[in-house]
Write a protein that holds these residues in place. Structure first.
Motif, mmCIF file in Angstrom:
data_model
loop_
_atom_site.group_PDB
_atom_site.id
_atom_site.type_symbol
_atom_site.label_atom_id
_atom_site.label_comp_id
_atom_site.label_asym_id
_atom_site.label_seq_id
_atom_site.Cartn_x
_atom_site.Cartn_y
_atom_site.Cartn_z
ATOM 1 N N LEU A 106 0.834 -1.206 0.000
ATOM 2 C CA LEU A 106 0.000 0.000 0.000
ATOM 3 C C LEU A 106 0.867 1.252 0.000
ATOM 4 O O LEU A 106 1.877 1.313 0.683
ATOM 5 C CB LEU A 106 -0.888 0.039 1.246
ATOM 6 N N TYR A 107 0.427 2.264 -0.759
ATOM 7 C CA TYR A 107 1.037 3.584 -0.682
ATOM 8 C C TYR A 107 0.468 4.292 0.542
ATOM 9 O O TYR A 107 -0.746 4.286 0.752
ATOM 10 C CB TYR A 107 0.645 4.465 -1.881
ATOM 11 N N VAL A 108 1.342 4.907 1.341
ATOM 12 C CA VAL A 108 0.887 5.740 2.459
ATOM 13 C C VAL A 108 1.733 7.008 2.459
ATOM 14 O O VAL A 108 2.742 7.088 1.765
ATOM 15 C CB VAL A 108 1.001 5.017 3.826
ATOM 16 N N ILE A 128 4.789 -2.806 8.739
ATOM 17 C CA ILE A 128 5.663 -1.771 8.179
ATOM 18 C C ILE A 128 7.013 -2.444 7.947
ATOM 19 O O ILE A 128 7.672 -2.837 8.912
ATOM 20 C CB ILE A 128 5.815 -0.573 9.140
ATOM 21 N N PRO A 129 7.445 -2.616 6.681
ATOM 22 C CA PRO A 129 8.730 -3.278 6.417
ATOM 23 C C PRO A 129 9.894 -2.469 6.992
ATOM 24 O O PRO A 129 10.060 -1.294 6.670
ATOM 25 C CB PRO A 129 8.811 -3.339 4.894
ATOM 26 N N THR A 130 10.660 -3.106 7.873
ATOM 27 C CA THR A 130 11.811 -2.438 8.494
ATOM 28 C C THR A 130 13.031 -3.344 8.412
ATOM 29 O O THR A 130 12.918 -4.546 8.193
ATOM 30 C CB THR A 130 11.541 -2.125 9.979
ATOM 31 N N THR A 131 14.201 -2.731 8.584
ATOM 32 C CA THR A 131 15.448 -3.483 8.721
ATOM 33 C C THR A 131 16.125 -3.000 9.992
ATOM 34 O O THR A 131 15.925 -1.857 10.415
ATOM 35 C CB THR A 131 16.404 -3.268 7.527
ATOM 36 N N LYS A 132 16.913 -3.858 10.604
ATOM 37 C CA LYS A 132 17.612 -3.492 11.825
ATOM 38 C C LYS A 132 18.999 -2.972 11.471
ATOM 39 O O LYS A 132 19.685 -3.541 10.639
ATOM 40 C CB LYS A 132 17.712 -4.690 12.757
ATOM 41 N N GLU A 133 19.392 -1.892 12.124
ATOM 42 C CA GLU A 133 20.724 -1.306 11.952
ATOM 43 C C GLU A 133 21.344 -1.086 13.315
ATOM 44 O O GLU A 133 20.635 -0.841 14.283
ATOM 45 C CB GLU A 133 20.638 0.057 11.249
ATOM 46 N N ILE A 134 22.661 -1.140 13.369
ATOM 47 C CA ILE A 134 23.384 -0.791 14.592
ATOM 48 C C ILE A 134 23.847 0.644 14.416
ATOM 49 O O ILE A 134 24.520 0.966 13.446
ATOM 50 C CB ILE A 134 24.590 -1.719 14.815
ATOM 51 N N ASN A 153 15.364 0.254 14.370
ATOM 52 C CA ASN A 153 14.589 -0.225 13.227
ATOM 53 C C ASN A 153 14.462 0.913 12.232
ATOM 54 O O ASN A 153 13.999 1.992 12.584
ATOM 55 C CB ASN A 153 13.194 -0.689 13.655
ATOM 56 N N LYS A 154 14.890 0.656 11.015
ATOM 57 C CA LYS A 154 14.824 1.659 9.962
ATOM 58 C C LYS A 154 13.834 1.170 8.916
ATOM 59 O O LYS A 154 13.832 -0.010 8.563
ATOM 60 C CB LYS A 154 16.206 1.835 9.337
ATOM 61 N N LYS A 155 12.982 2.065 8.421
ATOM 62 C CA LYS A 155 11.994 1.677 7.416
ATOM 63 C C LYS A 155 12.712 1.246 6.137
ATOM 64 O O LYS A 155 13.520 1.985 5.596
ATOM 65 C CB LYS A 155 11.044 2.829 7.139
ATOM 66 N N ALA A 156 12.398 0.040 5.675
ATOM 67 C CA ALA A 156 13.014 -0.477 4.461
ATOM 68 C C ALA A 156 12.450 0.228 3.226
ATOM 69 O O ALA A 156 13.175 0.478 2.265
ATOM 70 C CB ALA A 156 12.794 -1.985 4.353
ATOM 71 N N PHE A 157 11.161 0.530 3.249
ATOM 72 C CA PHE A 157 10.492 1.192 2.126
ATOM 73 C C PHE A 157 9.650 2.343 2.654
ATOM 74 O O PHE A 157 8.444 2.170 2.882
ATOM 75 C CB PHE A 157 9.595 0.200 1.370
ATOM 76 N N PRO A 158 10.255 3.516 2.864
ATOM 77 C CA PRO A 158 9.460 4.649 3.370
ATOM 78 C C PRO A 158 8.295 4.956 2.423
ATOM 79 O O PRO A 158 8.466 4.985 1.207
ATOM 80 C CB PRO A 158 10.463 5.806 3.401
ATOM 81 N N GLY A 159 7.120 5.145 2.998
ATOM 82 C CA GLY A 159 5.946 5.457 2.203
ATOM 83 C C GLY A 159 5.130 4.240 1.806
ATOM 84 O O GLY A 159 4.175 4.364 1.036
ATOM 85 N N TYR A 160 5.491 3.059 2.336
ATOM 86 C CA TYR A 160 4.768 1.834 1.994
ATOM 87 C C TYR A 160 4.518 0.996 3.241
ATOM 88 O O TYR A 160 5.336 0.978 4.151
ATOM 89 C CB TYR A 160 5.563 0.968 1.000
ATOM 90 N N ILE A 161 3.389 0.290 3.263
ATOM 91 C CA ILE A 161 3.130 -0.729 4.275
ATOM 92 C C ILE A 161 2.598 -1.965 3.553
ATOM 93 O O ILE A 161 2.120 -1.881 2.416
ATOM 94 C CB ILE A 161 2.148 -0.262 5.383
ATOM 95 N N ARG A 186 -8.838 0.606 1.157
ATOM 96 C CA ARG A 186 -8.747 1.742 0.238
ATOM 97 C C ARG A 186 -9.246 3.035 0.861
ATOM 98 O O ARG A 186 -8.713 4.112 0.592
ATOM 99 C CB ARG A 186 -9.551 1.399 -1.016
ATOM 100 N N ASN A 187 -10.259 2.959 1.716
ATOM 101 C CA ASN A 187 -10.853 4.161 2.306
ATOM 102 C C ASN A 187 -10.339 4.480 3.702
ATOM 103 O O ASN A 187 -10.951 5.260 4.427
ATOM 104 C CB ASN A 187 -12.379 4.031 2.317
ATOM 105 N N THR A 188 -9.219 3.900 4.087
ATOM 106 C CA THR A 188 -8.604 4.201 5.378
ATOM 107 C C THR A 188 -7.848 5.522 5.269
ATOM 108 O O THR A 188 -7.061 5.701 4.334
ATOM 109 C CB THR A 188 -7.636 3.075 5.791
ATOM 110 N N PRO A 189 -8.078 6.463 6.203
ATOM 111 C CA PRO A 189 -7.317 7.719 6.174
ATOM 112 C C PRO A 189 -5.814 7.436 6.272
ATOM 113 O O PRO A 189 -5.377 6.621 7.073
ATOM 114 C CB PRO A 189 -7.801 8.467 7.422
ATOM 115 N N GLY A 190 -5.033 8.083 5.420
ATOM 116 C CA GLY A 190 -3.581 7.895 5.402
ATOM 117 C C GLY A 190 -3.124 6.888 4.369
ATOM 118 O O GLY A 190 -1.953 6.858 4.012
ATOM 119 N N VAL A 191 -4.035 6.052 3.859
ATOM 120 C CA VAL A 191 -3.689 5.080 2.816
ATOM 121 C C VAL A 191 -4.044 5.708 1.470
ATOM 122 O O VAL A 191 -5.198 6.026 1.207
ATOM 123 C CB VAL A 191 -4.446 3.742 3.002
ATOM 124 N N ALA A 192 -3.030 5.892 0.617
ATOM 125 C CA ALA A 192 -3.264 6.498 -0.696
ATOM 126 C C ALA A 192 -3.824 5.489 -1.685
ATOM 127 O O ALA A 192 -4.542 5.857 -2.604
ATOM 128 C CB ALA A 192 -1.973 7.108 -1.228
#
Length: 175
Positions: free
Chosen positions: A9-11, A41-47, A58-66, A81-87
């Motif tokens: 999803l685009y957010v 929310i796709p994330t990756t772990k960083e030190i 935790n860093k977002k792997a794909f900012p703007g997507y869930i 589709r009609n959830t506020p914040g979901v494009a």
């Protein structure tokens, strides 16, 4: 045949948590937990090394997507589709296309793995201060960074000469 699949999803970028929370609330209040199973929310772990302390972030792997795991039908599609914040859904046509199963599994697996990347607040050429050890409060320039060993070579001014000293990443901080 499994009919539940992962969709992307685009957010609004930077508002992934808010969109996830609103979608989860809509799922609960519209009694759709039998059709929409998981929101991630796709994330990756960083030190990250900051101020001489090592911490895992935790860093977002794909900012703007869930990602959402769901059985797609008119009702579930309408809720998401009609959830506020979901494009909207990431797709090429009018009907949403699911992620390939292997692709979704790869993303979910990367989220579970141990952190592989080290994020530092300094780079080669930066001025740093030594925070502990025999060279405490010495100021020098970063000459080399060796992430595999967790070491940094700093050029310190000793007796009027620049002398390289190999130090642990945790004992230097950017100034």
């Amino acid at each position: 045949m499994r009919d539940e699949e992962w969709y992307l999803l685009y957010v609004s970028s930077g508002h992934e948590e808010q969109a996830k929370r609103k979608l989860e609330q809509r799922i609960k209040y519209m009694d759709a937990s039998d059709k929409i199973f998981n929101v991630v929310i796709p994330t990756t772990k960083e030190i990250e090394i900051k101020a001489g302390k090592r911490r895992t972030i935790n860093k977002k792997a794909f900012p703007g997507y869930i990602m959402v795991n769901m059985k797609l039908d008119e009702h579930s599609w309408d809720i998401v589709r009609n959830t506020p914040g979901v494009a909207g859904f990431v797709s090429t046509g009018a009907k949403p296309l699911p992620l390939a199963e292997q692709e979704a599994n790869t993303i979910l697996q990367r989220m579970e793995e141990a952190p592989a990347e080290v994020k530092m607040t300094f780079k080669e050429g930066d001025s740093v201060r030594v925070t502990s050890g025999p060279f405490i409060d010495f100021i020098g320039k970063v000459d080399q960074v060796n992430l595999e060993k967790g070491k940094v070579t700093v050029l310190l001014s000793l007796f009027g000469r620049e002398t390289p000293a190999e130090l642990d990443l945790l004992v230097v901080e950017r100034i």
